[in-house]
Design a protein around this motif. Structure first.
Motif, mmCIF file in Angstrom:
data_model
loop_
_atom_site.group_PDB
_atom_site.id
_atom_site.type_symbol
_atom_site.label_atom_id
_atom_site.label_comp_id
_atom_site.label_asym_id
_atom_site.label_seq_id
_atom_site.Cartn_x
_atom_site.Cartn_y
_atom_site.Cartn_z
ATOM 1 N N LYS A 100 17.877 7.940 -8.101
ATOM 2 C CA LYS A 100 18.812 6.890 -7.679
ATOM 3 C C LYS A 100 18.067 5.691 -7.081
ATOM 4 N N THR A 101 17.280 5.980 -6.041
ATOM 5 C CA THR A 101 16.612 4.887 -5.333
ATOM 6 C C THR A 101 15.642 4.152 -6.257
ATOM 7 N N ASP A 130 22.493 1.360 -3.699
ATOM 8 C CA ASP A 130 21.797 2.651 -3.751
ATOM 9 C C ASP A 130 22.565 3.649 -2.871
ATOM 10 N N SER A 166 15.604 4.970 1.934
ATOM 11 C CA SER A 166 14.429 4.942 1.051
ATOM 12 C C SER A 166 14.199 3.603 0.355
ATOM 13 N N ASP A 221 22.305 4.559 1.769
ATOM 14 C CA ASP A 221 21.868 5.928 2.070
ATOM 15 C C ASP A 221 21.185 5.934 3.440
#
Ligand SMILES: Nc1ncnc2c1ncn2[C@@H]1O[C@H](COP(=O)(O)OP(=O)(O)O)[C@@H](O)[C@H]1O
Ligand SMILES: [Mg+2]
Length: 257
Positions: free
Chosen positions: A16-17, A125, A44, A40
């Motif tokens: 994802k990131t 994200d 990250s 998130d």
């Protein structure tokens, strides 16, 4: 008005990131004004963009607590066309408070109303959970991009996500579309990849993106050094793959206008 795309699946380590950061950077180097938002609490994206805590003045914490305007939380990055809002949930107490306020699903959508006028794309994200903050991201989004790492339980994770999307469409965002499923960390000549890909295509064939992101240690390395891959090794297969993904998304948007 810019398109808002959430990068989301309820599985950690799916890419994802890496996808959110590298897609946002690729759109920005294509001269699309892009805003990347990390929702998130793990934060990250900031690491992947080289933001150390001392460089973060505000972030989603202030947006959700209504203490600062969204404009104040926007950070400039090394890429001219890329702006960034970090996830500055740095303590367990803050995390606890944050999960309570995010029960109100429309905070992010409302906060983005003006900001999205200034951008061509807003990329979000998401964390690997299907509740509060993710519901906020999906309520604020036009579409969802689903990164899938082929392997154990990947089909199950996509099934669960599709159920969740139905719920989000019912309760807060009937217009939410599927941008596509993007295979990440793709290993050709692997049995696991072959079987997972086949299963996904049978059930979700119409949603598969044409672009595939290959496994590439340089993506890992670039993140470690706090750079999107296009600023670290522009001619690498990973950087080219994310540029192709950006092109595919831009093309699709042109067709829909
Ligand atoms: N295409 C890729 N090739 C190799 N490693 C990758 C690739 N994409 C992501 N990674 C690495 O896999 C790990 C998990 O990726 P990440 O994007 O953080 O997943 P998520 O945000 O879904 O938890 C990270 O260490 C990242 O650097
Ligand atoms: Mg992540």
């Amino acid at each position: 008005m810019g398109k808002v795309i959430s990068v989301c699946i309820s599985k950690g380590g799916a890419g994802k990131t890496t996808t959110a950061v590298n897609l946002a950077a690729s759109l920005a180097v294509s001269e699309k004004k892009t805003l990347l938002i990390d929702v998130d609490p793990f934060g990250s994206s900031a690491v992947a963009l080289g933001f150390t805590p001392d460089k973060i003045k505000a972030g989603i914490s202030e947006i959700f607590n209504f203490t600062k305007s969204i404009a104040y939380t926007i950070h400039k990055t090394d890429i001219d066309y890329l702006d960034f809002i970090p996830a500055n949930i740095n303590s367990i107490q803050l995390d606890e408070k944050f999960s309570k306020v995010t029960e109100n699903r429309v905070i992010l959508k409302n906060a983005l109303k003006e900001a999205r006028m200034k951008y061509d794309f807003v990329i979000i994200d998401c964390p690997p959970v299907l509740r509060g903050i993710t519901a906020n991201a999906l309520t604020a989004s036009d579409s969802i991009l689903i990164p899938v790492k082929c392997g154990h339980l990947s089909l199950y994770a996509v099934d669960r996500l599709f159920q969740y999307l139905e719920w989000i469409r019912e309760i807060s965002n009937p217009y939410l579309e599927i941008e596509g499923i993007i295979l990440t960390m793709y290993e050709s000549n692997s049995k696991v990849t072959e079987i997972s890909e086949r299963e996904l295509k049978v059930k979700y064939g119409e949603y598969m993106m044409n672009t595939i992101i290959p496994v590439s240690n340089l993506l890992n390395e670039a993140t470690f050094f706090g750079k999107p891959l296009c600023l670290y090794r522009i001619n690498s297969i990973g950087a080219i793959a994310y540029m192709n993904l950006a092109c595919e998304i831009m093309e699709k948007m042109k067709k829909n206008v």
